[in-house]
Design an enzyme around this catalytic site. Structure first.
Site, PDB file in Angstrom:
ATOM      1  N   ALA A 147      34.293  40.910  36.615  1.00  0.00           N
ATOM      2  CA  ALA A 147      32.997  41.102  37.267  1.00  0.00           C
ATOM      3  C   ALA A 147      32.760  42.599  37.441  1.00  0.00           C
ATOM      4  O   ALA A 147      33.711  43.392  37.489  1.00  0.00           O
ATOM      5  CB  ALA A 147      33.006  40.396  38.610  1.00  0.00           C
ATOM      6  N   GLY A 157      37.118  37.902  36.080  1.00  0.00           N
ATOM      7  CA  GLY A 157      36.091  36.943  35.662  1.00  0.00           C
ATOM      8  C   GLY A 157      36.078  36.728  34.151  1.00  0.00           C
ATOM      9  O   GLY A 157      35.661  35.669  33.680  1.00  0.00           O
ATOM     10  N   GLU A 190      38.656  34.206  33.560  1.00  0.00           N
ATOM     11  CA  GLU A 190      38.138  32.941  34.095  1.00  0.00           C
ATOM     12  C   GLU A 190      37.073  32.351  33.174  1.00  0.00           C
ATOM     13  O   GLU A 190      36.998  31.139  32.991  1.00  0.00           O
ATOM     14  CB  GLU A 190      37.588  33.170  35.509  1.00  0.00           C
ATOM     15  N   GLU A 208      42.493  40.988  40.322  1.00  0.00           N
ATOM     16  CA  GLU A 208      41.669  41.126  41.536  1.00  0.00           C
ATOM     17  C   GLU A 208      42.462  41.635  42.733  1.00  0.00           C
ATOM     18  O   GLU A 208      41.937  42.332  43.599  1.00  0.00           O
ATOM     19  CB  GLU A 208      41.018  39.777  41.889  1.00  0.00           C
TER      20      GLU A 208
HETATM   21  C1  HXC Z   1      32.591  47.705  35.993  1.00  0.00           C
HETATM   22  C2  HXC Z   1      34.010  48.470  34.383  1.00  0.00           C
HETATM   23  C3  HXC Z   1      34.861  47.364  34.571  1.00  0.00           C
HETATM   24  C4  HXC Z   1      34.480  46.389  35.547  1.00  0.00           C
HETATM   25  C5  HXC Z   1      35.710  48.622  33.049  1.00  0.00           C
HETATM   26  N1  HXC Z   1      34.574  49.212  33.433  1.00  0.00           N
HETATM   27  N2  HXC Z   1      35.914  47.495  33.731  1.00  0.00           N
HETATM   28  N3  HXC Z   1      32.885  48.622  35.091  1.00  0.00           N
HETATM   29  N4  HXC Z   1      33.343  46.612  36.230  1.00  0.00           N
HETATM   30  N5  HXC Z   1      35.197  45.293  35.781  1.00  0.00           N
HETATM   31  C6  HXC Z   1      34.015  50.474  32.926  1.00  0.00           C
HETATM   32  C7  HXC Z   1      34.782  51.681  33.426  1.00  0.00           C
HETATM   33  O1  HXC Z   1      34.357  52.035  34.723  1.00  0.00           O
HETATM   34  C8  HXC Z   1      34.404  52.708  32.397  1.00  0.00           C
HETATM   35  O2  HXC Z   1      33.113  53.204  32.662  1.00  0.00           O
HETATM   36  C9  HXC Z   1      34.324  51.904  31.101  1.00  0.00           C
HETATM   37  O3  HXC Z   1      34.142  50.538  31.522  1.00  0.00           O
HETATM   38  C10 HXC Z   1      35.586  51.985  30.287  1.00  0.00           C
HETATM   39  O4  HXC Z   1      36.689  51.673  31.126  1.00  0.00           O
HETATM   40  P1  HXC Z   1      37.992  52.574  31.228  1.00  0.00           P
HETATM   41  O5  HXC Z   1      38.673  52.214  32.508  1.00  0.00           O
HETATM   42  O6  HXC Z   1      37.663  54.019  31.006  1.00  0.00           O
HETATM   43  O7  HXC Z   1      38.820  52.058  29.979  1.00  0.00           O
HETATM   44  P2  HXC Z   1      40.386  51.919  29.812  1.00  0.00           P
HETATM   45  O8  HXC Z   1      41.096  53.134  30.332  1.00  0.00           O
HETATM   46  O9  HXC Z   1      40.631  51.515  28.393  1.00  0.00           O
HETATM   47  O10 HXC Z   1      40.823  50.709  30.793  1.00  0.00           O
HETATM   48  C11 HXC Z   1      40.337  49.443  30.536  1.00  0.00           C
HETATM   49  C12 HXC Z   1      40.636  48.504  31.751  1.00  0.00           C
HETATM   50  C13 HXC Z   1      40.069  49.134  33.042  1.00  0.00           C
HETATM   51  C14 HXC Z   1      42.150  48.300  31.871  1.00  0.00           C
HETATM   52  C15 HXC Z   1      39.985  47.151  31.434  1.00  0.00           C
HETATM   53  O11 HXC Z   1      38.712  49.493  32.812  1.00  0.00           O
HETATM   54  C16 HXC Z   1      40.127  48.243  34.221  1.00  0.00           C
HETATM   55  O12 HXC Z   1      41.160  48.063  34.854  1.00  0.00           O
HETATM   56  N6  HXC Z   1      38.967  47.635  34.576  1.00  0.00           N
HETATM   57  C17 HXC Z   1      38.864  46.791  35.739  1.00  0.00           C
HETATM   58  C18 HXC Z   1      39.468  45.433  35.475  1.00  0.00           C
HETATM   59  C19 HXC Z   1      39.384  44.554  36.688  1.00  0.00           C
HETATM   60  O13 HXC Z   1      39.871  44.888  37.790  1.00  0.00           O
HETATM   61  N7  HXC Z   1      38.755  43.361  36.564  1.00  0.00           N
HETATM   62  C20 HXC Z   1      38.612  42.404  37.621  1.00  0.00           C
HETATM   63  C21 HXC Z   1      37.320  42.665  38.370  1.00  0.00           C
HETATM   64  S1  HXC Z   1      37.140  41.609  39.759  1.00  0.00           S
HETATM   65  P3  HXC Z   1      32.824  54.802  32.678  1.00  0.00           P
HETATM   66  O14 HXC Z   1      31.374  54.870  33.082  1.00  0.00           O
HETATM   67  O15 HXC Z   1      33.768  55.389  33.657  1.00  0.00           O
HETATM   68  O16 HXC Z   1      33.080  55.225  31.264  1.00  0.00           O
HETATM   69  C22 HXC Z   1      36.628  40.144  39.111  1.00  0.00           C
HETATM   70  C23 HXC Z   1      36.326  39.112  40.122  1.00  0.00           C
HETATM   71  C24 HXC Z   1      35.691  37.908  39.474  1.00  0.00           C
HETATM   72  O17 HXC Z   1      36.483  39.961  37.945  1.00  0.00           O
HETATM   73  C25 HXC Z   1      35.009  37.079  40.490  1.00  0.00           C
HETATM   74  C26 HXC Z   1      34.207  35.921  39.928  1.00  0.00           C
HETATM   75  C27 HXC Z   1      33.485  36.151  38.684  1.00  0.00           C
END
Ligand code: HXC
Length: 262
Positions: A69, A113, A116, A136
Site C-alpha cells: 500500500a 498489500g 496480499e 508491515e
Molecule cells: C509508496 C513506495 C512504496 C510504497 C516503494 N515506494 N514502495 N512508495 N509506498 N509501499 C517508492 C519509494 O519511495 C521510491 O520513491 C520508489 O518507490 C523506489 O523505491 P526505492 O525504495 O528507492 O527502491 P529500492 O531501494 O529498490 O527498494 C525497493 C523496496 C522499498 C524494498 C520495495 O521501496 C521498500 O521497502 N518499500 C516499502 C515496502 C513496504 O513496506 N510495503 C508494505 C507497505 S504497508 P522515490 O520518490 O523516493 O524515488 C502495506 C499494508 C497493506 O502494504 C494494507 C492493506 C492493503
C-alpha cells in the site's frame, strides 16, 4: 476504457480471450492507492462480465508486482479515516467475487498489500526475480488485507509467523517450496507462461472452470465434510451440461472436444 494507474488489454484470438491488467505506477513500484484499487476492481468486474473473456491475468512491472500500500498516503491517516473509508482494502471483496480464474504473474517485489493481492489470485506464477514479504511490522502496523490469514493457510504457521514478525522477504524458490507460488519461471518468460496457462483454461468449458474455482475456494472456508458435500453436488450438476457430453464423447471418439458453454 482509460485508467490512470492500471493498463488493460485483451489477448488471444480464440473464441475466449484473456483479460490482462497491468498495475502501472512505475515510479512508486506500483504502490497500491485508492485510485489503483478502484480501477483494478472496475477492470476485474468488466472482464468478469465480458462473455468473450475466459481468464484474467494481473501483472506489474519487471521490478515490482506491487511494493505494498502507498506508505506516503497512509502516513497521514488516522483511525477514523481508515475505519470509515476502508481505504485500499475496500475492493478486496470485489476481487474475491470474481468468478473467472485470475492468474497473478509476479516479477520483482510483491510486498505487504502486493503479496496480499497475489494471494487473492487463483494461480500465482512467479518470475525467478520475485520477492514476497509482509514487511508491515517495520512500519508499526500489521498486514491488513488478509496477510495474517491467507499466508498461514498458504505456507503454514511457522513460515507465516517468520515472515509477518520479522518482515523479511522470501525469494521465488522459497515461495514455491512453501506453497505460495504455483510455478517459478525465468523472468523473460513470465508473461508467455501466464498467457499460455490462461489460454489453456479458456479452451475448457466455462461452467466447469467456474465451478472448479468455487469448489477449491470452498476448501478454505468450510470443514472437510461440508466441502466434500458441496463438491459432490457441483460435480453432479455438471452432468446436466452439454459440455460434459461433449467432453466425454470426444474422449471416447478420440477427438478434441469442442466446448460450447461459456
Ligand atoms: C509508496 C513506495 C512504496 C510504497 C516503494 N515506494 N514502495 N512508495 N509506498 N509501499 C517508492 C519509494 O519511495 C521510491 O520513491 C520508489 O518507490 C523506489 O523505491 P526505492 O525504495 O528507492 O527502491 P529500492 O531501494 O529498490 O527498494 C525497493 C523496496 C522499498 C524494498 C520495495 O521501496 C521498500 O521497502 N518499500 C516499502 C515496502 C513496504 O513496506 N510495503 C508494505 C507497505 S504497508 P522515490 O520518490 O523516493 O524515488 C502495506 C499494508 C497493506 O502494504 C494494507 C492493506 C492493503
Amino acid at each position: 476504457m482509460t485508467y490512470e494507474n492500471i493498463l488493460t488489454e485483451l489477448r488471444g484470438n480464440g473464441p475466449l480471450r484473456t483479460g490482462l491488467v497491468t498495475l502501472h505506477r512505475p515510479k512508486q513500484l506500483n504502490a497500491l492507492n485508492d485510485t489503483l484499487m478502484d480501477e483494478l476492481g472496475a477492470a476485474l468486474k468488466a472482464f468478469d462480465a465480458d462473455d468473450t473473456v475466459g481468464c484474467i491475468v494481473i501483472t506489474g512491472s519487471e521490478k515490482a508486482f506491487a511494493a505494498g500500500a502507498d506508505i506516503g498516503a497512509m502516513a497521514k491517516w488516522g483511525y477514523m479515516d481508515v475505519y470509515k473509508s476502508d481505504y485500499i482494502t475496500r475492493n478486496w471483496e470485489t476481487i474475491r467475487s470474481i468468478r473467472k480464474p485470475v492468474i497473478a504473474a509476479v516479477a520483482g517485489f510483491a510486498l505487504g498489500g502486493g503479496c496480499e493481492l497475489a494471494m487473492m489470485c487463483d494461480i500465482v506464477i512467479a518470475a525467478d526475480t520475485a520477492k514476497f514479504g509482509q514487511p508491515e511490522i517495520k512500519l508499526g502496523i500489521i498486514p491488513g488485507a488478509g496477510g495474517t490469514q491467507r499466508l498461514p493457510r498458504a505456507v503454514g504457521k511457522a513460515k507465516a509467523m517468520d515472515l509477518v514478525l520479522t518482515g523479511r522477504m522470501m525469494d521465488a524458490a522459497e515461495a514455491e517450496r512453501a506453497g505460495l507460488v504455483s510455478r517459478v519461471v525465468p523472468a523473460a518468460e513470465l508473461l508467455d507462461v501466464a498467457f499460455a496457462a490462461a489460454q489453456n483454461i479458456c479452451e475448457f468449458s466455462g461452467p466447469s472452470v467456474m465451478m472448479a474455482k468455487e469448489c477449491v475456494n470452498r476448501a478454505y472456508e468450510s470443514p472437510l465434510s461440508e466441502g466434500v458435500t458441496f463438491e459432490r453436488r457441483v460435480f453432479h450438476s455438471l452432468f446436466a451440461t452439454e459440455d460434459q457430453k461433449e467432453g466425454m464423447d470426444a474422449f471416447v471418439a478420440k477427438r478434441k472436444p469442442a466446448f460450447k458453454q461459456r
